[in-house]
Design a protein around this motif. Structure first.
Motif, mmCIF file in Angstrom:
data_model
loop_
_atom_site.group_PDB
_atom_site.id
_atom_site.type_symbol
_atom_site.label_atom_id
_atom_site.label_comp_id
_atom_site.label_asym_id
_atom_site.label_seq_id
_atom_site.Cartn_x
_atom_site.Cartn_y
_atom_site.Cartn_z
ATOM 1 N N SER A 217 0.854 -1.182 0.000
ATOM 2 C CA SER A 217 0.000 0.000 0.000
ATOM 3 C C SER A 217 0.894 1.237 0.000
ATOM 4 C CB SER A 217 -0.917 0.021 1.226
ATOM 5 O OG SER A 217 -0.158 0.067 2.421
ATOM 6 N N VAL A 218 0.462 2.273 -0.714
ATOM 7 C CA VAL A 218 1.245 3.513 -0.820
ATOM 8 C C VAL A 218 0.339 4.686 -0.524
ATOM 9 C CG1 VAL A 218 2.618 4.999 -2.312
ATOM 10 C CG2 VAL A 218 2.796 2.517 -2.538
ATOM 11 N N ALA A 219 0.774 5.531 0.407
ATOM 12 C CA ALA A 219 0.024 6.730 0.743
ATOM 13 C C ALA A 219 0.995 7.812 1.187
ATOM 14 C CB ALA A 219 -0.994 6.443 1.842
ATOM 15 N N ASN A 220 0.827 9.017 0.623
ATOM 16 C CA ASN A 220 1.643 10.178 1.001
ATOM 17 C C ASN A 220 3.144 9.914 0.850
ATOM 18 O OD1 ASN A 220 -0.723 11.633 1.786
ATOM 19 N ND2 ASN A 220 -0.691 10.548 3.763
ATOM 20 N N GLY A 221 3.511 9.173 -0.190
ATOM 21 C CA GLY A 221 4.912 8.920 -0.463
ATOM 22 C C GLY A 221 5.522 7.844 0.408
ATOM 23 N N ILE A 222 4.706 7.161 1.230
ATOM 24 C CA ILE A 222 5.206 6.095 2.093
ATOM 25 C C ILE A 222 4.670 4.761 1.587
ATOM 26 C CG2 ILE A 222 5.286 5.181 4.438
ATOM 27 C CD1 ILE A 222 4.776 8.021 5.459
ATOM 28 N N ALA A 223 5.565 3.834 1.320
ATOM 29 C CA ALA A 223 5.173 2.501 0.856
ATOM 30 C C ALA A 223 5.262 1.525 2.021
ATOM 31 C CB ALA A 223 6.075 2.052 -0.288
ATOM 32 N N ASP A 224 4.166 0.807 2.252
ATOM 33 C CA ASP A 224 4.125 -0.228 3.289
ATOM 34 C C ASP A 224 4.079 -1.572 2.569
ATOM 35 O OD1 ASP A 224 3.650 -1.876 5.448
ATOM 36 O OD2 ASP A 224 2.295 -0.460 6.445
ATOM 37 N N ILE A 225 5.171 -2.364 2.723
ATOM 38 C CA ILE A 225 5.332 -3.600 1.949
ATOM 39 C C ILE A 225 5.465 -4.779 2.911
ATOM 40 C CG2 ILE A 225 6.729 -4.782 0.212
ATOM 41 C CD1 ILE A 225 7.796 -1.952 -0.569
ATOM 42 N N GLN A 226 4.655 -5.826 2.679
ATOM 43 C CA GLN A 226 4.691 -7.013 3.535
ATOM 44 C C GLN A 226 5.076 -8.240 2.700
ATOM 45 O OE1 GLN A 226 0.964 -7.357 5.653
ATOM 46 N NE2 GLN A 226 0.983 -5.203 6.284
ATOM 47 N N LEU A 227 6.057 -8.996 3.225
ATOM 48 C CA LEU A 227 6.570 -10.167 2.528
ATOM 49 C C LEU A 227 6.496 -11.392 3.445
ATOM 50 C CD1 LEU A 227 9.916 -8.546 1.246
ATOM 51 C CD2 LEU A 227 7.706 -8.574 0.043
ATOM 52 N N THR A 228 6.548 -12.553 2.806
ATOM 53 C CA THR A 228 6.746 -13.800 3.543
ATOM 54 C C THR A 228 7.833 -14.597 2.832
ATOM 55 O OG1 THR A 228 5.023 -14.954 2.280
ATOM 56 C CG2 THR A 228 4.355 -13.915 4.354
ATOM 57 N N ASN A 253 10.853 1.997 -9.884
ATOM 58 C CA ASN A 253 9.526 1.796 -10.479
ATOM 59 C C ASN A 253 8.394 2.526 -9.774
ATOM 60 O OD1 ASN A 253 10.084 -0.579 -12.540
ATOM 61 N ND2 ASN A 253 11.205 -1.061 -10.668
ATOM 62 N N ALA A 254 8.666 3.144 -8.632
ATOM 63 C CA ALA A 254 7.607 3.852 -7.903
ATOM 64 C C ALA A 254 8.180 5.109 -7.262
ATOM 65 C CB ALA A 254 7.004 2.951 -6.834
ATOM 66 N N ASN A 255 7.439 6.184 -7.376
ATOM 67 C CA ASN A 255 7.884 7.464 -6.816
ATOM 68 C C ASN A 255 7.477 7.530 -5.344
ATOM 69 O OD1 ASN A 255 8.824 10.046 -6.504
ATOM 70 N ND2 ASN A 255 7.038 11.016 -7.467
ATOM 71 N N VAL A 256 8.295 6.913 -4.505
ATOM 72 C CA VAL A 256 8.045 6.934 -3.059
ATOM 73 C C VAL A 256 9.266 7.500 -2.346
ATOM 74 C CG1 VAL A 256 6.420 4.995 -3.127
ATOM 75 C CG2 VAL A 256 8.865 4.553 -2.794
ATOM 76 N N GLU A 257 9.024 8.042 -1.153
ATOM 77 C CA GLU A 257 10.117 8.637 -0.386
ATOM 78 C C GLU A 257 10.559 7.742 0.766
ATOM 79 O OE1 GLU A 257 8.584 12.354 0.913
ATOM 80 O OE2 GLU A 257 8.424 13.215 -1.098
ATOM 81 N N THR A 258 9.644 6.959 1.276
ATOM 82 C CA THR A 258 9.932 6.141 2.448
ATOM 83 C C THR A 258 9.367 4.751 2.245
ATOM 84 O OG1 THR A 258 9.780 8.113 3.841
ATOM 85 C CG2 THR A 258 9.716 5.980 4.971
ATOM 86 N N MET A 259 10.075 3.716 2.727
ATOM 87 C CA MET A 259 9.629 2.326 2.586
ATOM 88 C C MET A 259 9.688 1.617 3.934
ATOM 89 S SD MET A 259 11.958 1.970 -0.788
ATOM 90 C CE MET A 259 12.894 3.357 -0.136
#
Length: 296
Positions: A217-228, A253-259
């Protein structure tokens, strides 16, 4: 007796007068002295001719030799022709194109395209230049396609980026177009990265770990990524390779500032930090990872 003495004196005086009055040597004698043993004239003539002959032989063959030497060299360069294999098509170079990207999108290689198109340098592409490629591609396939990164021990080409620990990252451009939705593009690129089977000289340390993207999910330049899956680290330079390949693939591939990335509930930013000072809320900042020029 006295008479004879007087006669002798008079005779001597007359002889002296005759000697003083003697004429100059006869002309014949003078002529003989002047014309006798004259200096040979043939010597001067020979020297003059020699000078002419030497001058002639120095000039004529030299110009002829120069013409013979130059002519075949220019004809070889002018007749060099680049010919593509059967069924190859043409592609017109666009702004932002690289030979590596064109090679990846057309299922070719930099070496093959350079050879077929007689390129003197892989960096010498110009907008509008027409290249032969093995299969048709569009501009969006090349400039707007998903790109992920894999490591190597050495610099492979001009696209290689040194990240430390004698480690390089290399872009792998797919034929999958980015959608413009950062959540979807991140999921696609990470799936490509985790399932890539690059062979030497490339290496992909994420491959074979059976990693799966469960949510993005991406909101306000922050990407929240969940893996297994397996995220085991070694504490060596291999961890640098893993971290940069992961972050570079996302940022390309994505214009995000924080992950914020977790795997099996574990924060990867905390896992990668060896200082022990980073907490469970740690994030990866895009400003800490400078992408090379030419990538978003």
């Amino acid at each position: 007796m006295r008479r004879w003495i007087i006669i002798s004196v008079i005779a001597t005086m007359l002889m002296g007068c005759n000697l003083l009055a003697s004429p100059t040597p006869p002309p014949t004698e003078i002529t003989i002295n002047i014309t006798g043993n004259p200096a040979p004239t043939s010597t001067a003539s020979i020297n003059s001719n020699d000078a002419i002959d030497v001058s002639s032989t120095e000039n004529t063959p030299a110009s002829s030799e120069n013409r013979d030497t130059n002519t075949p060299q220019s004809s070889v360069n002018e007749t060099e022709v680049c010919q593509a294999p059967l069924n190859w098509v043409t592609y017109t170079v666009q702004a932002g194109d690289t030979l590596f990207g064109i090679a990846q999108a057309s299922n070719s290689s930099v070496a093959e395209l350079s050879r077929v198109n007689c390129l003197e340098s892989v960096d010498a592409l110009s907008i509008g230049q027409v290249l032969f490629i093995p299969q048709a591609v569009t501009t969006t396939n090349i400039n707007n396609s998903i790109v992920y990164w894999v490591g190597s021990d050495t610099r492979i080409d001009d696209n290689s980026v040194e990240i430390g620990c004698i480690t390089y990252l290399n872009p792998v451009r797919t034929t999958i177009e980015r959608t413009g939705d950062p959540s979807q593009d991140i999921e696609v690129v990470l799936t490509q990265l985790f399932n890539d089977q690059s062979s030497l000289p490339y290496r992909n340390l994420w491959a074979g770990r059976e990693l799966t993207v469960t949510n993005v999910s991406v909101a306000n330049g922050i990407a929240d990524i969940q893996l297994t899956g397996d995220t085991t680290l070694t504490g060596t330079c291999a961890d640098v390779d893993l971290r940069y390949a992961l972050i570079f693939s996302i940022l390309t591939n994505a214009n995000v500032e924080t992950m914020r990335i977790t795997a099996n509930g574990v924060n990867l930013a905390q896992l990668f930090d060896m200082s022990g000072l980073v907490g469970a809320d740690a994030v990866f900042s895009g400003t800490d990872y400078a992408l090379p020029i030419g990538y978003p």
